[in-house]
Design a protein around this motif. Sequence first.
Motif, PDB file in Angstrom:
ATOM      1  N   GLY A 408      -9.406   3.803  -7.088  1.00 20.61           N
ATOM      2  CA  GLY A 408      -8.743   4.803  -6.262  1.00 20.61           C
ATOM      3  C   GLY A 408      -7.233   4.802  -6.360  1.00 20.61           C
ATOM      4  O   GLY A 408      -6.613   3.928  -6.972  1.00 20.61           O
ATOM      5  N   GLU A 409      -6.648   5.818  -5.727  1.00 24.05           N
ATOM      6  CA  GLU A 409      -5.208   5.968  -5.568  1.00 24.05           C
ATOM      7  C   GLU A 409      -4.901   6.158  -4.092  1.00 24.05           C
ATOM      8  O   GLU A 409      -5.584   6.923  -3.409  1.00 24.05           O
ATOM      9  CB  GLU A 409      -4.683   7.180  -6.339  1.00 24.05           C
ATOM     10  N   VAL A 512      -1.371  -6.760  -3.999  1.00 21.66           N
ATOM     11  CA  VAL A 512      -1.360  -7.687  -5.133  1.00 21.66           C
ATOM     12  C   VAL A 512      -0.497  -7.108  -6.244  1.00 21.66           C
ATOM     13  O   VAL A 512      -0.598  -5.923  -6.579  1.00 21.66           O
ATOM     14  CB  VAL A 512      -2.797  -7.948  -5.640  1.00 21.66           C
ATOM     15  N   GLY A 513       0.336  -7.962  -6.848  1.00 18.17           N
ATOM     16  CA  GLY A 513       1.166  -7.532  -7.980  1.00 18.17           C
ATOM     17  C   GLY A 513       2.089  -6.386  -7.630  1.00 18.17           C
ATOM     18  O   GLY A 513       2.219  -5.431  -8.400  1.00 18.17           O
ATOM     19  N   ALA A 514       2.781  -6.475  -6.476  1.00 23.56           N
ATOM     20  CA  ALA A 514       3.656  -5.391  -6.030  1.00 23.56           C
ATOM     21  C   ALA A 514       4.876  -5.275  -6.949  1.00 23.56           C
ATOM     22  O   ALA A 514       5.431  -6.275  -7.421  1.00 23.56           O
ATOM     23  CB  ALA A 514       4.095  -5.623  -4.591  1.00 23.56           C
ATOM     24  N   LEU A 575       7.209   1.986  -4.004  1.00 21.26           N
ATOM     25  CA  LEU A 575       6.580   0.667  -4.089  1.00 21.26           C
ATOM     26  C   LEU A 575       5.180   0.852  -4.637  1.00 21.26           C
ATOM     27  O   LEU A 575       4.402   1.655  -4.119  1.00 21.26           O
ATOM     28  CB  LEU A 575       6.535   0.014  -2.705  1.00 21.26           C
ATOM     29  N   LEU A 576       4.828   0.116  -5.696  1.00 26.14           N
ATOM     30  CA  LEU A 576       3.510   0.189  -6.308  1.00 26.14           C
ATOM     31  C   LEU A 576       2.832  -1.169  -6.191  1.00 26.14           C
ATOM     32  O   LEU A 576       3.477  -2.210  -6.402  1.00 26.14           O
ATOM     33  CB  LEU A 576       3.601   0.589  -7.779  1.00 26.14           C
ATOM     34  N   ALA A 598      -1.842   1.579  -4.936  1.00 25.06           N
ATOM     35  CA  ALA A 598      -1.117   2.113  -3.793  1.00 25.06           C
ATOM     36  C   ALA A 598       0.291   2.498  -4.220  1.00 25.06           C
ATOM     37  O   ALA A 598       0.994   1.710  -4.862  1.00 25.06           O
ATOM     38  CB  ALA A 598      -1.061   1.092  -2.664  1.00 25.06           C
ATOM     39  N   ILE A 599       0.701   3.731  -3.883  1.00 21.57           N
ATOM     40  CA  ILE A 599       2.043   4.225  -4.168  1.00 21.57           C
ATOM     41  C   ILE A 599       2.688   4.596  -2.841  1.00 21.57           C
ATOM     42  O   ILE A 599       2.251   5.527  -2.171  1.00 21.57           O
ATOM     43  CB  ILE A 599       2.022   5.455  -5.105  1.00 21.57           C
ATOM     44  N   VAL A 600       3.704   3.834  -2.438  1.00 28.97           N
ATOM     45  CA  VAL A 600       4.390   4.054  -1.168  1.00 28.97           C
ATOM     46  C   VAL A 600       5.761   4.637  -1.469  1.00 28.97           C
ATOM     47  O   VAL A 600       6.600   3.982  -2.105  1.00 28.97           O
ATOM     48  CB  VAL A 600       4.525   2.746  -0.362  1.00 28.97           C
TER      49      VAL A 600
END
Length: 603
Positions: A408-409, A512-514, A575-576, A598-600
Amino acid sequence: MSTLSHRCTSQRRPASQPAHWLLLLVLSWLITALGHMAYAAGSVELQASLGFNGAYATGYLTPVWVQLHNRGAALLVQLVLSESAKTPQRTRQTVKITRSLRLPQGAQQRYELEFPLIKPNSFVADKGELLLALQAGERTLAQQTISLSAYRGFSDPLFLLLGDRPAPASLPDGRPLLAITPAELPGHWAGYRGVARLYLGRFNLDSLSAAQRGALQNWLRSGGELVVLLGDNWYFQQSKMLAELLPFVPQDLQLSPLDGRDRPISQGQVRGTVLQRSAAGDPLLIRRRFGRGAVYAVTVDLLALGDGPEERVLWHALQVAAPDVQSGQPRLGDEILAGLKLVQPSRLILAGALLLYLGGFAALGLLTGRTRRLYLVIALWVGLISLGLLLYLQRPVYTRPLRSIEVGEIWARGDRAFLRDWYSVFAQRETRLKLLLAPEVAVRQVASSHDLNWTLTPEQNRLQLKLGREQMVHLLLEQPISFPVTFKVQPAGADVRAAQIDVYNDSDRPLVGAVLWWQDRFYWLGTIGAHDKLQRVLGMGLSTFPLSKQDKEFSIKQRLLASAESGFSPEPMALLAWVQQAYLGGLPGEYRRVLQLAIVAGQ
């Protein structure tokens, strides 16, 4: 004798009277029940329509409006929508949605349901029918058949216009422009799934219902596009909702030259990206990202213009501003699902075990006649190999009857986010799947044509699927979610020697892995725990996202990043991070791999 017979007969009569009364009561109850059933069956009126201004996009979730008028007593009923049609794969697919309703006495109520209309086979002239039935138990109280041939079906998502001014029937590039009324705007974000863009003319968004406003915002987060035509329309558009969305703050209206004529152009403060200016330098087209979607401000009413060179350039800039017109389609669904490889036992391990077996028995043959201790050692050797191989083949990834992947995204801004989840499941034997979903979830099939049976309740939705032996189904699930992750970047300056970042993960999922995307560079941050805070000085940035080819999820991560790049690269910062906890509830006997990107967006 006759007297005795008469006495016996006279004594039996009183005993038969209660039976007569019981029979009369049963007949009376049956007559009343049948009358009530006949009255109820004819006391409910059902009227239905679908789409926008007599049009819909094939293969997309489409809003269906159902008007019910109950002229009788209060009822507990089920509203059933169903469609059966031949798909492009020339197989017959059936979709059925059931929603439980309570109809008060004398009620007139309007309901909205999002129905996944089947994309028809192009070789079949008949577009199919949508059947609606209102049922109470086994009884059908009312029904209606909607012939899809009476509606205009489009293969691509629609372009809608909301406003009270007359408008052309098509855009300059030839695509149809459908004028709609406020009542046609969905109250659920999934009703927009077959819409590419909504043009806003002279209309105040605050006059919409709370459900309609929330649906519009969630659709924008999911990838929708709102184009606000300003100019002299602004006096009618001013609203609290639009003030929060618009990438431009109108302050004045002036006549400015455009294609040699004075046009009313809005003047004000830009708070987005200017994509087009007039020859006189006025900003004409401004864009602002909103989740995965975008809001555009056009400072002149494009629909009231002529066909001058500057106007054609402005239309072209608006047309190419969005990288993907098909906002309702998943960007990578088929690619990820086609590249999905089921985990199978390793050939190297099986071959190695076979060689060890052969070596053990060969040694046993050569040592015939030797000491018994060697026999025991070789037997122990073969036994250990057998035990190890048995344990290896009993791992859940090989033994579970269902194997699945959830990719997912998550597009987040502030504490709100939108989740787009691809879910694939492979059944080793014939099975029925029952997925429990939140009410806000929208579901449609990708690259498959299995029958869907969807039951809607106020608390949760239940999706049922039937899979045959060694069959796979691919689903796309989308929903707005809460994702409270925020961050702040402090650039280097007089008080700070090096740039630093503060990240606040108030969600219940570890990141994880930000990685931070800032100034066209990637900065490694590492893992941020759930309900945790990270403060770090930014080091040297990287030109590419740090992703190891040794990662077992490398190919999927690469596809997710490629899909998301067009969304986060125009942002000043983002932030990914990877999220590896499932959003979809598990099934009995299921082995699942989970991965979300996740894309913030930065504030």
